[in-house]
Write a protein that holds these residues in place. Sequence first.
Motif, PDB file in Angstrom:
ATOM      1  N   MET A   1     -43.835  11.052 -33.102  1.00 47.65           N
ATOM      2  CA  MET A   1     -44.568  10.029 -32.378  1.00 47.65           C
ATOM      3  C   MET A   1     -45.100   9.614 -30.507  1.00 47.65           C
ATOM      4  O   MET A   1     -44.822   8.673 -30.121  1.00 47.65           O
ATOM      5  CB  MET A   1     -44.363   9.099 -32.276  1.00 47.65           C
ATOM      6  CG  MET A   1     -43.703   8.811 -34.234  1.00 47.65           C
ATOM      7  SD  MET A   1     -43.535   7.064 -34.830  1.00 47.65           S
ATOM      8  CE  MET A   1     -43.582   7.666 -36.513  1.00 47.65           C
ATOM      9  N   LEU A   2     -45.444  11.377 -30.464  1.00 48.85           N
ATOM     10  CA  LEU A   2     -45.358  10.958 -28.465  1.00 48.85           C
ATOM     11  C   LEU A   2     -46.369  10.346 -27.961  1.00 48.85           C
ATOM     12  O   LEU A   2     -46.910   9.940 -26.830  1.00 48.85           O
ATOM     13  CB  LEU A   2     -45.623  12.557 -28.005  1.00 48.85           C
ATOM     14  CG  LEU A   2     -43.728  13.494 -28.617  1.00 48.85           C
ATOM     15  CD1 LEU A   2     -44.273  14.780 -28.106  1.00 48.85           C
ATOM     16  CD2 LEU A   2     -43.190  12.707 -28.169  1.00 48.85           C
ATOM     17  N   ASP A   3     -47.332  10.726 -29.057  1.00 42.75           N
ATOM     18  CA  ASP A   3     -48.729   9.144 -27.894  1.00 42.75           C
ATOM     19  C   ASP A   3     -49.005   7.923 -28.046  1.00 42.75           C
ATOM     20  O   ASP A   3     -48.825   6.742 -27.452  1.00 42.75           O
ATOM     21  CB  ASP A   3     -49.500   9.449 -28.972  1.00 42.75           C
ATOM     22  CG  ASP A   3     -49.843   9.541 -30.505  1.00 42.75           C
ATOM     23  OD1 ASP A   3     -48.337   9.841 -31.158  1.00 42.75           O
ATOM     24  OD2 ASP A   3     -50.760   9.876 -31.558  1.00 42.75           O
ATOM     25  N   VAL A   4     -46.970   7.819 -29.171  1.00 45.92           N
ATOM     26  CA  VAL A   4     -47.201   6.032 -29.167  1.00 45.92           C
ATOM     27  C   VAL A   4     -46.169   5.580 -28.296  1.00 45.92           C
ATOM     28  O   VAL A   4     -45.948   4.334 -27.354  1.00 45.92           O
ATOM     29  CB  VAL A   4     -46.221   5.481 -30.517  1.00 45.92           C
ATOM     30  CG1 VAL A   4     -46.017   4.598 -30.806  1.00 45.92           C
ATOM     31  CG2 VAL A   4     -47.781   6.058 -31.226  1.00 45.92           C
ATOM     32  N   TYR A   5     -44.831   6.867 -27.692  1.00 49.06           N
ATOM     33  CA  TYR A   5     -44.415   7.121 -27.035  1.00 49.06           C
ATOM     34  C   TYR A   5     -45.244   6.405 -25.145  1.00 49.06           C
ATOM     35  O   TYR A   5     -44.848   5.503 -23.949  1.00 49.06           O
ATOM     36  CB  TYR A   5     -43.284   7.726 -26.288  1.00 49.06           C
ATOM     37  CG  TYR A   5     -42.259   8.197 -25.595  1.00 49.06           C
ATOM     38  CD1 TYR A   5     -41.205   7.054 -25.308  1.00 49.06           C
ATOM     39  CD2 TYR A   5     -43.384   9.287 -24.846  1.00 49.06           C
ATOM     40  CE1 TYR A   5     -40.553   7.499 -24.122  1.00 49.06           C
ATOM     41  CE2 TYR A   5     -42.745   8.663 -22.781  1.00 49.06           C
ATOM     42  CZ  TYR A   5     -41.630   7.607 -22.786  1.00 49.06           C
ATOM     43  OH  TYR A   5     -40.392   8.350 -21.957  1.00 49.06           O
ATOM     44  N   LEU A   6     -46.526   7.054 -25.371  1.00 49.59           N
ATOM     45  CA  LEU A   6     -47.358   7.316 -24.369  1.00 49.59           C
ATOM     46  C   LEU A   6     -47.218   5.634 -23.666  1.00 49.59           C
ATOM     47  O   LEU A   6     -47.829   5.411 -22.691  1.00 49.59           O
ATOM     48  CB  LEU A   6     -48.705   7.928 -24.004  1.00 49.59           C
ATOM     49  CG  LEU A   6     -49.517   8.449 -22.274  1.00 49.59           C
ATOM     50  CD1 LEU A   6     -48.506   9.422 -21.845  1.00 49.59           C
ATOM     51  CD2 LEU A   6     -50.185   9.016 -23.293  1.00 49.59           C
ATOM     52  N   LEU A   7     -48.003   5.139 -24.792  1.00 46.18           N
ATOM     53  CA  LEU A   7     -48.419   3.734 -24.884  1.00 46.18           C
ATOM     54  C   LEU A   7     -47.655   2.874 -24.459  1.00 46.18           C
ATOM     55  O   LEU A   7     -47.376   1.891 -23.810  1.00 46.18           O
ATOM     56  CB  LEU A   7     -49.082   2.908 -26.150  1.00 46.18           C
ATOM     57  CG  LEU A   7     -50.359   2.249 -25.890  1.00 46.18           C
ATOM     58  CD1 LEU A   7     -50.990   2.488 -25.211  1.00 46.18           C
ATOM     59  CD2 LEU A   7     -50.039   1.228 -27.341  1.00 46.18           C
ATOM     60  N   ALA A   8     -46.299   3.440 -24.748  1.00 42.29           N
ATOM     61  CA  ALA A   8     -45.532   2.422 -24.917  1.00 42.29           C
ATOM     62  C   ALA A   8     -44.879   2.397 -22.907  1.00 42.29           C
ATOM     63  O   ALA A   8     -44.289   1.386 -22.279  1.00 42.29           O
ATOM     64  CB  ALA A   8     -43.567   2.202 -25.084  1.00 42.29           C
ATOM     65  N   VAL A   9     -44.690   3.534 -22.988  1.00 42.62           N
ATOM     66  CA  VAL A   9     -45.036   3.831 -21.435  1.00 42.62           C
ATOM     67  C   VAL A   9     -45.653   2.636 -20.608  1.00 42.62           C
ATOM     68  O   VAL A   9     -45.214   2.254 -19.176  1.00 42.62           O
ATOM     69  CB  VAL A   9     -45.324   4.644 -20.467  1.00 42.62           C
ATOM     70  CG1 VAL A   9     -44.440   4.998 -19.329  1.00 42.62           C
ATOM     71  CG2 VAL A   9     -43.747   6.097 -20.858  1.00 42.62           C
TER      72      VAL A   9
END
Lengths: 217, 203
Positions: free
Chosen positions: A157-165
């Motif tokens: 879920m790295l794309d979701v993490y990017l949004l979290a950043v």
Amino acid sequence: MQATELTPASHGVCPPATHLSACLECDQLLDIPDDQPRPRCPRCGAAQAPFQPFDPTRPLALALAALILAIPANLYPQMAFSLLGRPNAYTLAGGAWHLIDVGFWWVGALVLVCTLVAPLVLLSLIIGTCLAWKLHLPSSWIASGLKLYHQVASWVMLDVYLLAVIVSVVKLKDMGSFELTTGFFCFVLMLVLLSVAMVSFNTERFWDLWEARRAGH
Amino acid sequence: MRAIDRGLCRCHVCGKLARHPGDGSYLCPRCHTPLHPRIPYSVSRAWAFTLTALIVFVPANVFPIMTVRKIDNTIPSTILAGVIDLARNDMLPIAIVVFIASIAVPVFKLVGIMFLLFTVQRGRPINAAQATNMYRFIDLIGRWSMLDLFVISILVTLVSFGQFASIEANIGASAFAGVVVLTLLAAESFDPRLIWDLQEPTP
């Protein structure tokens, strides 16, 4: 592409071969032509794995590049935040570990799996299976790698993490001094390479190659 | 023509189209995974995950997910309070993103899956293309609910300055993580082919 008239005598000109398959979302039997890059089910519109020839070299190269970038992306802090001159830094493992440390082991473990463990395992699986193929290692290794790949892929879920950043940047920018550091930029590059590697890693065609080699031996 | 009508079944692991003549258990000739023309016990598994998620959804929204501690005050905040707080502080775009990811998506997922399960159990044909689109949408958006958990992980780690200022995770976060995982599992257990089976005339 222009349609060519069928002339049996001429070289290399013949109608594209088709493969029988079934749609995984509606169970419709399908005839998928060889040369379609993005075949779809005519009944429900689900994307099907293309039957274009697959070469493990490409995902291998992309996954290796991503794995190399994963080293700085995980070792260097991705974000730094300081208040009254006291700095704090965030790394993927450090953040998850902090949560586990304060007693939220369940959330921490989930974050650890989705942002660190699953992507690294996935990259290792792509590299492992492609290398095993190139080095003619036992075919059962490739088979177990491909089966495992299937289960790990949905937890990346790295794309979701990017949004979290991005959300965190907005939340913290007024509180103190916040900056994105080296690790984050390596991470973004790694994310791009990982995504491209996953798209090019067509497991179904890899299974076809695997089967053909096994039958040949 | 469905694959099942021809006694065929596509292996869900390696994609091989294999023979599966009706009842009984068969292994994929290529990768030796058990073949299933439809996901076994799809509806009951999906119901089980959905109902559990529905129960866990209550503490996830009632209890605070994190507490912001500054020298003078302590503010615990629930998911909804966090969104309202963002909106009040002129961060409307981010408030909308967080609202969609952590409130709209879980609610829509739960309602959507229950709707699909009811439809399949009722057994009357429906607009299968629309229902499939809904299923795909549920499948696609599910993972984005992890957003709030990643944000908590980042905030808790970055804002830990002892008594000065700190952000702590709360029990709501654990419950919310439960909801996300359970809805992911529910969507995974549901077999969209069941929607299309409704179109077939029953013998």
